[in-house]
Design an enzyme around this catalytic site. Structure first.
Site, short mmCIF file in Angstrom:
data_model
loop_
_atom_site.label_atom_id
_atom_site.label_comp_id
_atom_site.label_asym_id
_atom_site.label_seq_id
_atom_site.Cartn_x
_atom_site.Cartn_y
_atom_site.Cartn_z
N GLN A 1 0.75 -12.20 9.75
CA GLN A 1 1.26 -11.02 9.06
C GLN A 1 0.48 -9.76 9.42
OE1 GLN A 1 -0.08 -9.50 5.58
NE2 GLN A 1 1.71 -9.96 4.32
N ARG B 1 -9.54 -7.73 4.09
CA ARG B 1 -8.37 -7.34 4.88
C ARG B 1 -8.33 -5.83 5.09
NH1 ARG B 1 -2.80 -6.12 3.72
NH2 ARG B 1 -1.30 -7.13 5.13
N SER C 1 3.90 -6.63 2.47
CA SER C 1 2.61 -6.56 3.16
C SER C 1 1.51 -7.13 2.27
CB SER C 1 2.33 -5.11 3.59
OG SER C 1 1.20 -5.03 4.44
N LEU C 2 0.55 -6.30 1.81
CA LEU C 2 -0.51 -6.84 0.96
C LEU C 2 0.06 -7.50 -0.29
CD1 LEU C 2 -1.62 -5.40 -1.95
CD2 LEU C 2 -1.72 -3.47 -0.40
N HIS D 1 0.32 -3.56 11.07
CA HIS D 1 1.41 -4.43 11.51
C HIS D 1 1.84 -4.17 12.95
CE1 HIS D 1 1.70 -6.16 7.55
NE2 HIS D 1 1.76 -4.95 7.02
N GLN E 1 0.83 -1.20 0.00
CA GLN E 1 0.00 0.00 0.00
C GLN E 1 0.86 1.26 0.00
OE1 GLN E 1 -3.27 -0.54 2.56
NE2 GLN E 1 -4.07 1.52 2.36
#
Length: 319
Positions: free
Chosen positions: A253, A119, A94-95, A204, A10
């Site tokens: 995660q 998510r 991440s994503l 996170h 992102q």
């Protein structure tokens, strides 16, 4: 020459993303149509025309970034005959780990889009707006030791952890706003620059546990198969191929640290020394952040972005 394909996280979204791929390749248009159908919304139109504030919403940005990455992957194979299995490894920030899993066939495109939509929504729901914060610690003195010390100072007043260990000189902390503010003060005392990030939630970190619980329920029923290419996981910074391990790590995660620096270091370590032996990195999708990170971590490796038709053609022609 071992290749690793990298998938952005992102922040790399922008209005117009993926438009050139869609205009050039029927295979890319098919990806965007499949994602639209899976989500029941015209995400492709939002990506092409905006408005930017709607595209930036976490629930839209996450599946949109994945869609552009998958459009490029689909076009590489359909138009140029280059399959993802040609890469030794895939990894996503991440994503982007979901994009990597979709590219490697571990998740279907439709399931990946729906999981990322959820998510994004779950992350936004987890913490009321204004209660959480993130900050980027940057500068030549910034390393993990400094960031951990700053986060520890923040933890004296609330939740504060290292969220993204991107590379030396670029580490992100996350947590409760008061705690992050305290950590920023400490980081500056230690010689780092600290920039508060304009984010909608503290990603996170342990505050994301409600989102992790939602993702655990969703992932429990998702079909995950062994990927055709090894996927380096954010949580372990090592390649994972077991579907049940992948499922568990995707849940971890949400609250866990993105160990990007360690992932890139392992990938760039010669295979004779127990690493991935990667000499060439290529970011697939929107933006050009990850090649820069790769070069800072592995200066001897080649690193390029693949987000235009010309980029894909050049990649297909390269040895």
């Amino acid at each position: 020459m071992t290749l690793a394909l990298l998938f952005p996280g992102q922040g790399s979204q922008s209005v117009g993303m993926g438009a050139a791929l869609a205009d050039a390749f029927p295979s890319a248009r098919e990806v965007f149509a499949e994602v639209d159908e899976a989500l029941g919304q015209s995400l492709s139109m939002l990506m092409r025309e905006g408005p930017e504030d709607q595209l930036t919403l976490t629930e839209n940005a996450q599946p949109a970034l994945m869609a552009v990455s998958m459009a490029a992957i689909r076009a590489l194979k359909a138009e140029f005959g280059v399959d993802v299995s040609a890469a030794g490894f895939v990894a996503g920030h991440s994503l982007g780990e979901y994009s990597a899993l979709a590219a490697s066939g571990a998740l279907s495109l439709a399931d990946t889009a729906r999981l990322l939509k959820l998510r994004g929504q779950a992350m936004q729901r987890a913490v009321p707006v204004g209660q959480g914060a993130m900050a980027s610690l940057i500068g030549p003195k910034t390393d993990l030791t400094l960031a951990e010390a700053a986060a520890a100072a923040g933890s004296e007043v609330g939740v504060c952890v290292v969220a993204n260990d991107n590379n030396a000189g670029n580490i992100v902390i996350s947590g409760e706003k008061a705690a992050v503010d305290r950590a920023i003060e400490k980081a500056k005392e230690l010689g780092a620059r600290a920039i508060p990030l304009n984010v909608s939630a503290p990603f996170h970190c342990p505050l994301m546990q409600p989102a992790a619980d939602e993702m655990s329920a969703a992932l429990a029923t998702a079909t995950i198969v062994a990927p055709v290419t090894k996927v380096v996981a954010n949580v372990t910074a090592r390649p994972e191929t077991d579907p049940e391990v992948i499922r568990r790590l995707l849940v971890e995660q949400v609250t866990g640290r993105v160990r990007w620096r360690e992932s890139m270091e392992w990938l760039a370590t010669p295979s004779s020394e127990g690493g991935g032996g990667v000499t060439r990195f290529a970011e697939v999708g929107s933006g050009q952040v990850l090649p820069g990170m790769a070069k800072r971590i592995a200066p001897d490796a080649a690193a390029v972005a693949m987000n235009t038709p010309e980029d894909l053609e050049a990649c297909a022609k390269s040895p």
